[in-house]
Design an enzyme around this catalytic site. Sequence first.
Site, mmCIF file in Angstrom:
data_model
loop_
_atom_site.group_PDB
_atom_site.id
_atom_site.type_symbol
_atom_site.label_atom_id
_atom_site.label_comp_id
_atom_site.label_asym_id
_atom_site.label_seq_id
_atom_site.Cartn_x
_atom_site.Cartn_y
_atom_site.Cartn_z
ATOM 1 C CG ASP A 120 5.933 -63.639 -66.838
ATOM 2 O OD1 ASP A 120 5.532 -64.663 -66.988
ATOM 3 O OD2 ASP A 120 5.193 -62.836 -65.725
ATOM 4 C CD GLU B 22 3.398 -59.419 -63.253
ATOM 5 O OE1 GLU B 22 2.395 -59.000 -62.765
ATOM 6 O OE2 GLU B 22 3.889 -60.611 -63.164
ATOM 7 C CG ASN B 23 7.603 -59.257 -64.225
ATOM 8 O OD1 ASN B 23 7.072 -60.443 -64.360
ATOM 9 N ND2 ASN B 23 7.395 -58.939 -62.809
ATOM 10 C CG ASN C 45 2.124 -60.464 -59.467
ATOM 11 O OD1 ASN C 45 2.149 -61.072 -60.355
ATOM 12 N ND2 ASN C 45 2.992 -60.660 -58.184
ATOM 13 C CG HIS C 46 4.970 -57.221 -60.320
ATOM 14 N ND1 HIS C 46 5.121 -56.710 -59.166
ATOM 15 C CD2 HIS C 46 5.274 -58.682 -60.171
ATOM 16 C CE1 HIS C 46 5.903 -57.676 -58.221
ATOM 17 N NE2 HIS C 46 6.030 -58.865 -58.996
ATOM 18 C CG HIS D 124 0.133 -63.283 -64.086
ATOM 19 N ND1 HIS D 124 1.511 -63.387 -64.896
ATOM 20 C CD2 HIS D 124 0.658 -62.835 -62.989
ATOM 21 C CE1 HIS D 124 2.195 -62.719 -64.518
ATOM 22 N NE2 HIS D 124 1.842 -62.384 -63.193
ATOM 23 C CG HIS E 288 2.991 -65.308 -61.431
ATOM 24 N ND1 HIS E 288 3.455 -63.829 -60.926
ATOM 25 C CD2 HIS E 288 3.115 -65.967 -60.089
ATOM 26 C CE1 HIS E 288 3.703 -63.913 -59.713
ATOM 27 N NE2 HIS E 288 3.443 -65.041 -58.820
ATOM 28 C CG HIS F 173 9.141 -64.949 -64.319
ATOM 29 N ND1 HIS F 173 10.092 -63.899 -63.971
ATOM 30 C CD2 HIS F 173 8.165 -64.487 -64.386
ATOM 31 C CE1 HIS F 173 9.387 -63.048 -63.784
ATOM 32 N NE2 HIS F 173 7.992 -63.259 -63.856
HETATM 33 FE FE FE2 Z 1 3.428 -62.103 -61.982
#
Ligand code: FE2
Length: 276
Positions: A12, A43-44, A71-72, A155, A180, A182
């Site tokens: 991530d 995604e982040n 999810n993001h 993820h 996910h 991190h």
């Molecule tokens: Fe995530």
Amino acid sequence: MDTKLHIGIIGDIVGRAGRDMVIENLPYYKEKYNIDFVIANGENASGGFGLSKKNANELFSSGIDVISGGNHSFDKLEIIEFMDTMPILRPLNFPQNTPGSGIYYTKIKNKELAIINAMGHYGININLDNVYHKLEESIISLQKKNISNIIVDFHAEASSEKRIAFCLLRGRITALFGTHTHIGSDDLHIQNGSFYVSDIGLCGGYDGVIGMDYKVPLNKAMQGYGKGRFEVLENGNNIFQMIILELENGRCNNAFKIKKINDVELDSINAFNLES
Ligand code: FE2
């Protein structure tokens, strides 16, 4: 002729700090290790929540070839219109009719490669399809097309879900890596020609809570409630981490992890081969 493929996998990327670490470090390592293709979870990447078109382009220019999500994936809705034209994935088990795709195909050095993005269920507040059935269907259809290099970004919050997926797919895929949490884990290994790690860990700020400033989460944790938005860490210590896979004939033969905190490169970690 070189029959091997070298693939870089990055976890991530969190906010500007994460993007900067990738921009500063990826070109150097790509050249040093003859990396043919790079996969990263983005995604982040934009303010910690989602991915903007501008930041996606920044990451592609730094040497990333495909960006996976989670999810993001849809926190920045502007990305939806670019998902058909840019190599940006979202998990394949999102509900039917979700924009985008969970599988990316490419050919490198005349070898077919498929990247799959999947998402676990634990702690994820999205009504997903069963991830294991989706993965099974996808692997069967890729094998029918004779695509032997298959890499999965799983993820998920729970390492147990990542292990279940690996046990299901081991020997039929080239690699499964977790994203996910991190937080990088040191369980990298190869079994039946398939690489596994529970989580690669983030690229970004190292001093707070999974790449974010600690003040708002700490406040909420201490009081049980709280105001404020999670902010990406902008100053302090930063981490860059990447795993490099060496593939041949659809199998992973060798893998190692590089980790750099600020300007200091730590000792690399080699994947243990459970067959040797
Ligand atoms: Fe995530």
